[in-house]
Write a protein that holds these residues in place. Structure first.
Motif, short mmCIF file in Angstrom:
data_model
loop_
_atom_site.label_atom_id
_atom_site.label_comp_id
_atom_site.label_asym_id
_atom_site.label_seq_id
_atom_site.Cartn_x
_atom_site.Cartn_y
_atom_site.Cartn_z
N LYS A 1 0.95 -1.32 -0.08
CA LYS A 1 -0.15 -0.16 0.10
C LYS A 1 0.89 1.34 0.00
CE LYS A 1 -2.39 -1.23 3.55
NZ LYS A 1 -3.72 -1.00 4.61
N SER A 2 2.02 1.33 0.74
CA SER A 2 2.86 2.48 0.67
C SER A 2 3.41 2.47 -0.65
CB SER A 2 4.04 2.27 1.82
OG SER A 2 3.40 2.13 3.07
N VAL A 3 3.71 1.64 -1.34
CA VAL A 3 4.47 1.81 -2.50
C VAL A 3 3.40 2.13 -3.60
CG1 VAL A 3 5.64 0.51 -4.62
CG2 VAL A 3 6.29 -0.02 -2.09
N VAL A 4 2.20 1.78 -3.43
CA VAL A 4 1.17 1.92 -4.46
C VAL A 4 0.88 3.78 -4.10
CG1 VAL A 4 -1.12 1.94 -5.02
CG2 VAL A 4 0.13 -0.12 -4.61
N ASN B 1 -8.86 0.65 -10.90
CA ASN B 1 -8.21 1.84 -11.70
C ASN B 1 -8.12 2.73 -10.68
OD1 ASN B 1 -7.61 0.60 -14.23
ND2 ASN B 1 -9.73 0.66 -14.55
N ASP B 2 -8.31 2.81 -9.27
CA ASP B 2 -8.35 3.56 -8.16
C ASP B 2 -7.23 3.41 -7.25
OD1 ASP B 2 -9.88 4.69 -5.64
OD2 ASP B 2 -9.55 6.23 -6.96
N PHE C 1 -5.84 -10.04 -7.16
CA PHE C 1 -6.62 -9.28 -8.16
C PHE C 1 -5.69 -9.31 -9.35
CE2 PHE C 1 -5.07 -6.31 -4.93
CZ PHE C 1 -4.52 -5.32 -5.59
N PHE C 2 -6.42 -8.92 -10.51
CA PHE C 2 -5.66 -8.67 -11.77
C PHE C 2 -5.27 -7.22 -11.88
CE2 PHE C 2 -7.53 -12.99 -12.62
CZ PHE C 2 -6.43 -13.53 -12.98
N LEU C 3 -4.51 -6.88 -12.88
CA LEU C 3 -4.12 -5.50 -13.25
C LEU C 3 -5.40 -4.51 -13.68
CD1 LEU C 3 -1.18 -6.36 -15.52
CD2 LEU C 3 -1.15 -5.15 -13.46
N LYS D 1 -5.93 -0.30 -2.49
CA LYS D 1 -5.46 -0.56 -1.24
C LYS D 1 -6.66 -1.16 -0.35
CE LYS D 1 -3.49 3.48 0.48
NZ LYS D 1 -3.47 4.95 0.73
N SER D 2 -7.57 -0.93 -0.66
CA SER D 2 -8.81 -1.61 -0.14
C SER D 2 -8.82 -3.16 -0.36
CB SER D 2 -10.12 -0.99 -0.53
OG SER D 2 -11.30 -1.79 0.33
N ALA D 3 -8.24 -3.34 -1.44
CA ALA D 3 -8.27 -4.76 -2.09
C ALA D 3 -7.17 -5.46 -1.34
CB ALA D 3 -8.41 -4.74 -3.60
N VAL D 4 -6.09 -4.85 -1.25
CA VAL D 4 -4.90 -5.13 -0.50
C VAL D 4 -5.20 -5.57 0.72
CG1 VAL D 4 -2.29 -4.90 0.25
CG2 VAL D 4 -3.12 -4.29 -2.08
N ASP D 5 -6.07 -4.96 1.52
CA ASP D 5 -6.40 -5.05 3.09
C ASP D 5 -7.19 -6.54 2.96
OD1 ASP D 5 -5.02 -3.00 4.23
OD2 ASP D 5 -6.96 -1.76 3.72
N LYS D 6 -7.58 -6.63 2.05
CA LYS D 6 -8.68 -8.18 1.96
C LYS D 6 -7.66 -9.57 1.67
CE LYS D 6 -12.73 -5.44 0.95
NZ LYS D 6 -13.68 -5.16 -0.18
N ILE D 7 -6.49 -9.31 1.50
CA ILE D 7 -5.58 -10.36 1.05
C ILE D 7 -5.35 -11.22 2.18
CG2 ILE D 7 -3.31 -11.21 0.18
CD1 ILE D 7 -3.36 -8.71 -1.59
N GLN D 8 -5.68 -12.59 2.11
CA GLN D 8 -5.80 -13.77 2.81
C GLN D 8 -4.45 -14.38 2.78
OE1 GLN D 8 -8.19 -14.32 5.12
NE2 GLN D 8 -9.06 -12.58 4.45
#
Length: 623
Positions: free
Chosen positions: A55-58, A89-90, A83-85, A95-102
């Motif tokens: 998230k910090s890099v993004v 697009n936001d 998640f794919f590329l 970052k919200s999707a990253v938080d959900k990674i298991q």
């Protein structure tokens, strides 16, 4: 009157989000895929640190359909697409999707499989891969892959597919494998941290490297003019506000062919082109060396950029041996000395180019050590197969300051990142030049105590704190009737620590460790309050006592810590320096003596601490 020790309590909190200047990432079109190690060797808390890091890099990217797209996969012995590329697009959605990674937590580290899957699936057109976008993999791992040969094979295929690989090694043992995996030059493409908690320290450099991966040219006929000039303009803008003193030490010995010597000269000119050369911005010096040392341009020269380049263009090769140690000594004693110093703070940088080994390696080692002690950053560029890489390693300030190039043609591949690294060298602050006739707040006698919990902070970060304390010490008036300073950084272990005893199972042991108190800061505050300040019963005028605490996380027993801070504040002035986002604002306010009158200073990351020393000292001095 005897001098006193001013007690400073600096509370340091580590920020995970570090922003690269938009000038670097502006209009960047890239497809970036993160490969996250989620194997059994990575603890769940460490995996969470990886997610924060992503998230910090993004945060540094300009995300969008025409900008940077981000995809993420996790891997262990299995591959998990997160998640794919083309899914988000936001930036906030990513970052919200990253938080959900298991967290997978399965055995095995199939790095080869992850690289193959990323190449064949993640960058596929149907999942958002764009023909005109730079393709970049950011691989993060803490262990060797279970099949190094397969990993090497897949890495080579991936690079042949024009996919750039940036690798983050968490721990030293895997560096060799990742140097094989990463794109050339590995000095810019491989990043190393001691543990997952140290990932924030490389956010800026990794994000900058990502943004400097060459763009895919839209018109091959314009590659040399349009694409290159756009990138260079970005770098110029990125570096224009950074004051630097840069000295080129150029090997001019007989082992270098005349045509190759001209290659070095041309490379030097191209690097200088990317700096804002002026007495108040970037100052450039050039020194040739062989058996002897010949200064071409001193750092205090008043030449403009055009005059500077004309002078360098006309230098002639010296010939002779390779007295690298003598050149380093000359630079330290004759270039970075008081005669050529400037009033404002500026980074001190040496860029050394050589094609061979020094004649007297012992002298070279000694002089390199002295340069480091004087905070002069040294970049070393070794060209060809006659260099001694171990010797160059001792000269360079760190592994990321050393380049080992196969030939002179490779100089062009390192130019851009070399410039960015040079202009982001942290300022090294020198002793303040106080006019004797001008009274400063440090003329008042004080007792100063620097406090940080070294065991909790760790060895690497403790070194950075000690460096900052050293710079703070230089800015104080130390001596008779002035200020005394001390450091409190460690406490003695007690019988509550877990010792060697019988546990029924692994879980009972882990629970025991989890129950152990971590009240280092509370104990340090108690020692500060009860034993650190000398008693001055016969002094008529009380000496000011100030404390500065360094802290990088919220204490689990914050109430007890706050209570100790309040007791200390009854007799001492407490200041708080926060680093990062792991200390709650209410905890900072409670520790600070008087929150209304600036006694808190926030630093974004450990690597920025030294840079802000003068500002911190101004706060302490004049608050």
């Amino acid at each position: 009157m005897e001098s006193r020790v001013v007690n400073f309590i600096v509370l340091l909190t580590v920020v995970s989000a570090i922003h690269v200047s938009g000038s670097i990432c502006q209009n960047k079109m890239a497809d970036v895929v993160f490969l996250l190690d989620s194997s059994f060797s990575v603890w769940e808390s460490d995996f969470a640190e990886q997610l924060k890091f992503v998230k910090s890099v993004v945060d540094n990217f300009q995300v969008g359909k025409d900008g940077i797209q981000v995809g993420v996969l996790s891997y262990s012995s299995e591959i998990q697409t997160n998640f794919f590329l083309n899914e988000y697009n936001d930036k906030e959605a990513i970052k919200s999707a990253v938080d959900k990674i298991q967290y997978l937590s399965t055995a095995g580290t199939d790095t080869a499989g992850a690289l193959k899957y990323a190449r064949e699936v993640m960058f596929h057109k149907k999942h958002g891969g764009r023909e005109l976008a730079s393709k970049i993999i950011i691989l993060i791992t803490d262990g060797m892959s279970h099949d190094s040969n397969a990993t090497a094979k897949q890495a080579e295929k991936t690079k042949q597919a024009e996919i750039n690989i940036l690798a983050v090694a968490v721990g030293a043992p895997i560096m060799r494998e990742l140097e094989m995996v990463a794109s050339y030059p590995t000095t810019d493409s491989v990043f190393n941290v001691t543990d997952f908690s140290a990932l924030p320290s490389i956010v800026q450099s990794l994000a900058t490297t990502t943004c400097l991966v060459p763009d895919v040219p839209r018109d091959s006929e314009k590659t040399d003019t349009t694409t290159v000039s756009v990138v260079e303009d970005k770098i110029k803008k990125y570096c224009e506000k950074t004051p630097s003193d840069i000295l080129f030490l150029i090997d001019s010995s007989s082992s270098i062919w005349p045509l190759h010597f001209r290659d070095i000269v041309q490379f030097t000119l191209k690097v200088i082109d990317l700096f804002d050369v002026s007495p108040n911005k970037t100052r450039i010096g050039v020194t040739l060396y062989s058996d002897d040392v010949k200064p071409v341009l001193h750092l205090d020269n008043q030449l403009n950029s055009k005059e500077l380049k004309n002078t360098i263009s006309n230098i002639h090769q010296l010939k002779g041996g390779t007295e690298t140690g003598k050149a380093l000594k000359h630079a330290r004693e004759n270039e970075f000395n008081e005669n050529y110093s400037r009033k404002t703070a500026a980074s001190k940088v040496i860029i050394l180019l050589t094609d061979g080994q020094s004649i007297r390696p012992e002298d070279t080692l000694t002089e390199a050590k002295k340069l480091k002690e004087e905070n002069i950053t040294v970049f070393v560029i070794g060209i060809g197969n006659r260099t001694d890489r171990e010797e160059l390693k001792t000269i360079a300030s760190s592994a990321r300051h050393q380049y080992n190039l196969q030939d002179y043609n490779a100089l062009s591949t390192i130019k851009n990142m070399l410039v960015v690294k040079t202009c982001t060298v942290h300022f090294q602050f020198q002793d303040s030049a106080n006019d004797d006739s001008e009274e400063t707040c440090w003329d008042t006698p004080r007792d100063v105590m620097f406090v940080y919990d070294s065991p909790a902070i760790g060895i690497h970060r403790s070194k950075i704190i000690r460096k900052a304390i050293t710079e703070m010490y230089k800015l104080m008036l130390i001596g008779s009737n002035k200020t005394r300073a001390g450091v409190l950084s460690h406490y003695c272990p007690t019988d509550v620590d877990t010792g060697i005893q019988d546990f029924q199972n692994e879980q009972s042991f882990l629970q025991s460790v989890k129950r152990q108190p971590n009240d280092g800061l509370r104990r340090l505050l108690r020692v500060l309050r009860t034993r650190s300040f000398p008693r001055e019963e016969h002094i008529k005028k009380p000496v000011k006592k100030v404390g500065i605490i360094f802290l990088d996380r919220e204490e689990h027993d914050s109430r007890d810590v706050i209570e100790e801070a309040r007791r200390t504040a009854l007799t001492s002035r407490l200041f708080v320096i926060t680093i990062g986002n792991r200390v709650a604002s209410h905890a900072v306010e409670s520790l600070c003596s008087d929150f209304k009158h600036r006694c808190v200073f926030h630093v974004s990351q450990y690597n920025s601490l030294v840079q802000y020393v003068p500002d911190i000292m101004d706060m302490v001095c004049y608050s």
